[in-house]
Scaffold this active site. Structure first.
Site, PDB file in Angstrom:
ATOM      1  N   HIS A 206       6.865   3.931  13.729  1.00 32.34           N
ATOM      2  CA  HIS A 206       7.300   4.791  12.627  1.00 32.34           C
ATOM      3  C   HIS A 206       6.148   5.422  11.863  1.00 32.34           C
ATOM      4  CE1 HIS A 206       6.250   2.300   9.032  1.00 32.34           C
ATOM      5  NE2 HIS A 206       6.229   1.349   9.929  1.00 32.34           N
TER       6      HIS A 206
ATOM      7  N   HIS B 299      13.577   4.292  13.572  1.00 33.86           N
ATOM      8  CA  HIS B 299      13.336   4.617  12.162  1.00 33.86           C
ATOM      9  C   HIS B 299      14.024   5.949  11.854  1.00 33.86           C
ATOM     10  CE1 HIS B 299      11.125   5.359   8.427  1.00 33.86           C
ATOM     11  NE2 HIS B 299      10.824   4.071   8.448  1.00 33.86           N
TER      12      HIS B 299
ATOM     13  N   ASP C 231       0.793  -1.231   0.000  1.00 34.26           N
ATOM     14  CA  ASP C 231       0.000   0.000   0.000  1.00 34.26           C
ATOM     15  C   ASP C 231       0.822   1.276   0.000  1.00 34.26           C
ATOM     16  OD1 ASP C 231       1.127   0.025   2.503  1.00 34.26           O
ATOM     17  OD2 ASP C 231      -0.686  -0.640   3.527  1.00 34.26           O
TER      18      ASP C 231
ATOM     19  N   ARG D  41       3.235   7.385  10.087  1.00 35.54           N
ATOM     20  CA  ARG D  41       2.933   8.813   9.966  1.00 35.54           C
ATOM     21  C   ARG D  41       1.851   9.253  10.960  1.00 35.54           C
ATOM     22  NH1 ARG D  41       3.540  12.187   5.239  1.00 35.54           N
ATOM     23  NH2 ARG D  41       4.725  10.508   4.324  1.00 35.54           N
TER      24      ARG D  41
ATOM     25  N   GLU E  74      -0.444  -9.102  -1.479  1.00 37.04           N
ATOM     26  CA  GLU E  74      -0.995  -8.611  -0.201  1.00 37.04           C
ATOM     27  C   GLU E  74      -2.179  -7.675  -0.476  1.00 37.04           C
ATOM     28  OE1 GLU E  74       0.954  -5.893   2.682  1.00 37.04           O
ATOM     29  OE2 GLU E  74       1.153  -7.626   3.984  1.00 37.04           O
TER      30      GLU E  74
ATOM     31  N   GLU F  36      -2.137   5.121   3.078  1.00 33.79           N
ATOM     32  CA  GLU F  36      -2.045   3.708   2.691  1.00 33.79           C
ATOM     33  C   GLU F  36      -3.398   3.082   2.355  1.00 33.79           C
ATOM     34  OE1 GLU F  36      -0.488   5.100   5.212  1.00 33.79           O
ATOM     35  OE2 GLU F  36       1.650   4.613   5.085  1.00 33.79           O
TER      36      GLU F  36
HETATM   37  N1  UDP Z   1      12.467  -4.614  10.104  1.00 37.40           N
HETATM   38  C1  UDP Z   1      13.827  -4.739   9.924  1.00 37.40           C
HETATM   39  N2  UDP Z   1      14.667  -4.019  10.727  1.00 37.40           N
HETATM   40  C2  UDP Z   1      14.214  -3.193  11.704  1.00 37.40           C
HETATM   41  C3  UDP Z   1      12.809  -3.065  11.883  1.00 37.40           C
HETATM   42  C4  UDP Z   1      11.964  -3.792  11.073  1.00 37.40           C
HETATM   43  O1  UDP Z   1      14.282  -5.488   9.047  1.00 37.40           O
HETATM   44  O2  UDP Z   1      15.022  -2.558  12.385  1.00 37.40           O
HETATM   45  C5  UDP Z   1      11.569  -5.357   9.208  1.00 37.40           C
HETATM   46  C6  UDP Z   1      10.490  -6.159   9.877  1.00 37.40           C
HETATM   47  O3  UDP Z   1      10.962  -7.434  10.211  1.00 37.40           O
HETATM   48  C7  UDP Z   1       9.403  -6.198   8.821  1.00 37.40           C
HETATM   49  C8  UDP Z   1       9.572  -4.886   8.109  1.00 37.40           C
HETATM   50  O4  UDP Z   1      10.862  -4.400   8.438  1.00 37.40           O
HETATM   51  O5  UDP Z   1       9.622  -7.238   7.883  1.00 37.40           O
HETATM   52  C9  UDP Z   1       8.503  -3.922   8.524  1.00 37.40           C
HETATM   53  O6  UDP Z   1       8.757  -2.695   8.001  1.00 37.40           O
HETATM   54  P1  UDP Z   1       8.080  -1.363   8.526  1.00 37.40           P
HETATM   55  O7  UDP Z   1       7.729  -1.519   9.950  1.00 37.40           O
HETATM   56  O8  UDP Z   1       9.007  -0.266   8.114  1.00 37.40           O
HETATM   57  O9  UDP Z   1       6.799  -1.216   7.590  1.00 37.40           O
HETATM   58  P2  UDP Z   1       5.291  -1.746   7.696  1.00 37.40           P
HETATM   59  O10 UDP Z   1       5.329  -3.222   7.883  1.00 37.40           O
HETATM   60  O11 UDP Z   1       4.629  -1.011   8.819  1.00 37.40           O
HETATM   61  O12 UDP Z   1       4.678  -1.370   6.394  1.00 37.40           O
END
Ligand code: UDP
Length: 384
Positions: free
Chosen positions: A219, A249, A102, A221, A124, A137
């Protein structure tokens, strides 16, 4: 006369953020394992986070549009991506363009594919909060659903959401989430690499594993500002009784307050964003995970780690329903109450760990590739 080889089928991936890298990697690897040509265009929405995550799976981007500028709005990013992506699609003439999730990158990739009259695949698909949040998103997901030719839904609930929006059931396939595949791939790799395990033990030697380990990520927004301050204030209190590990982040709206509120506190470990295996190592050892991340809400339960979700609404409703996760919001008092409830109740934690896993068995990429090849596989079709 020598038979001409059938034209190669090219699968073009468009992605730009860390979670897209993690969740598309298993699909790219599964296609490559079948001899299919894949191309990955990075939009540049995230730079280091994206390329680091891809690198954890031994992958790299074929092109990087590097469109992101400091302080660029999502609208500005999408506007910059569209012409550059159109050029890439015309360059590769792929069998299909594949986007995930998204993000602005996924939304721009979807539009560029449709303008180029190229079939569009959404991995997804169907996650919904049912509200305008998270913004933008939720808007991106809904818009992509209207544009895609094939929708890979991680769960039955996601498929049902697509059906309610008028998507034909013939175009929807329920596969599980490729994030679970990624986790299994990385866990197997880590388990077989004693050197990497030793390096990680050493890297995290400063964390006192005799105390409860609370792994936090924040992280989004919609949590920037007062809501983030409120989460950080809770973590500051929790550090009295637990080790707090927060990979920070790099967004200035997160990094600044994290350092100001938690920097230098005993029991708090503010870390740079971690490579996927390092993050997995911590997830495997965490007593509880506190997160507003989408992907982490799926990964932690897959490892049996209870999750407290720092949001008011989630599109991963299945985790809440099955009992893997609790939705607690961002209020300091509510966070303190939820954590102390669980830290004091091993039975409740065990119940969360053992709840049914809603996000699939780690074979989503295999299922996706089977559908893709049946639909777009020229090599296979020519051979048959
Ligand atoms: N992740 C990572 N290192 C970190 C924090 C998270 O590799 O320091 C991975 C986590 O395992 C997951 C992904 O990043 O697979 C999630 O990304 P994020 O939280 O940025 O985005 P969202 O899932 O909320 O879209």
């Amino acid at each position: 006369m020598a038979m001409e080889a059938p034209p190669e089928e090219v699968y073009l991936f468009v992605a730009g953020t860390r979670p897209e890298a993690v969740k598309l990697a298993p699909v790219i690897l599964a296609l490559q394992a079948q001899g299919c040509a894949t191309r990955l265009v990075a939009t540049g929405q995230h730079r280091e986070l994206f390329h680091d995550a891809l690198g954890s799976f031994g992958l790299g981007a074929d092109a990087d549009l590097a469109i992101m500028r400091r302080g660029q709005s999502p609208a500005g990013a999408v506007a910059a991506m569209l012409p550059a992506l159109t050029q890439q699609i015309n360059r590769y003439r792929p069998a299909t363009v594949i986007v995930q999730g998204d993000t602005a990158s996924a939304f721009a990739g979807a539009q560029a594919a449709v303008y180029a009259r190229c079939p569009l695949v959404h991995v997804e698909a169907g996650l919904r909060t049912g509200h305008g949040e998270p913004f933008p998103e939720e808007m991106h997901r809904r818009a992509i659903a209207q544009l895609a030719d094939l929708h890979f839904a991680p769960t039955l609930a996601a498929a049902a959401a697509l059906r309610r929006e008028g998507v034909s059931r013939h175009c929807i396939h329920v596969t599980g989430n490729t994030g679970i595949d990624a986790l299994h791939l990385a866990a197997a790799q880590l388990a077989g690499d004693a050197g990497q395990q030793a390096a990680l033990r050493q890297r995290f030697a400063g964390i006192d594993l005799r105390r409860p380990l609370l792994l936090a990520t924040v992280h989004r927004r919609e949590n920037h500002g007062a809501r983030l301050d409120s989460v950080l204030a809770a973590l500051a209190v929790l550090a009295e009784d637990a080790e707090i590990v927060l990979p920070v982040h790099p967004h200035p709206a997160v990094a600044g307050p994290a350092k100001a509120i938690l920097g230098g506190r005993a029991g708090v470990h503010l870390l740079p964003p971690l490579g996927y295996s390092a993050f997995l190592w911590l997830l495997q050892r965490a007593t509880l995970v506190l997160t507003d991340s989408g992907g982490v809400q799926e990964e932690a339960p897959a490892l049996g780690t209870p999750v407290l979700v720092l949001r008011d609404v989630t599109e991963r409703c299945e985790g809440i329903a099955s009992g893997n996760a609790r939705l607690i919001g961002t209020d300091t008092t509510a966070i303190l109450a939820a954590v102390s409830d669980l830290l004091g109740d091993a039975g409740a934690r065990a119940q969360m760990s053992e709840a049914a896993l809603p996000y699939g068995a780690g074979d989503a990429a295999r299922r996706i590739v089977a559908v893709l090849r049946a639909r777009y596989g020229r090599v296979q079709a020519a051979a048959e």
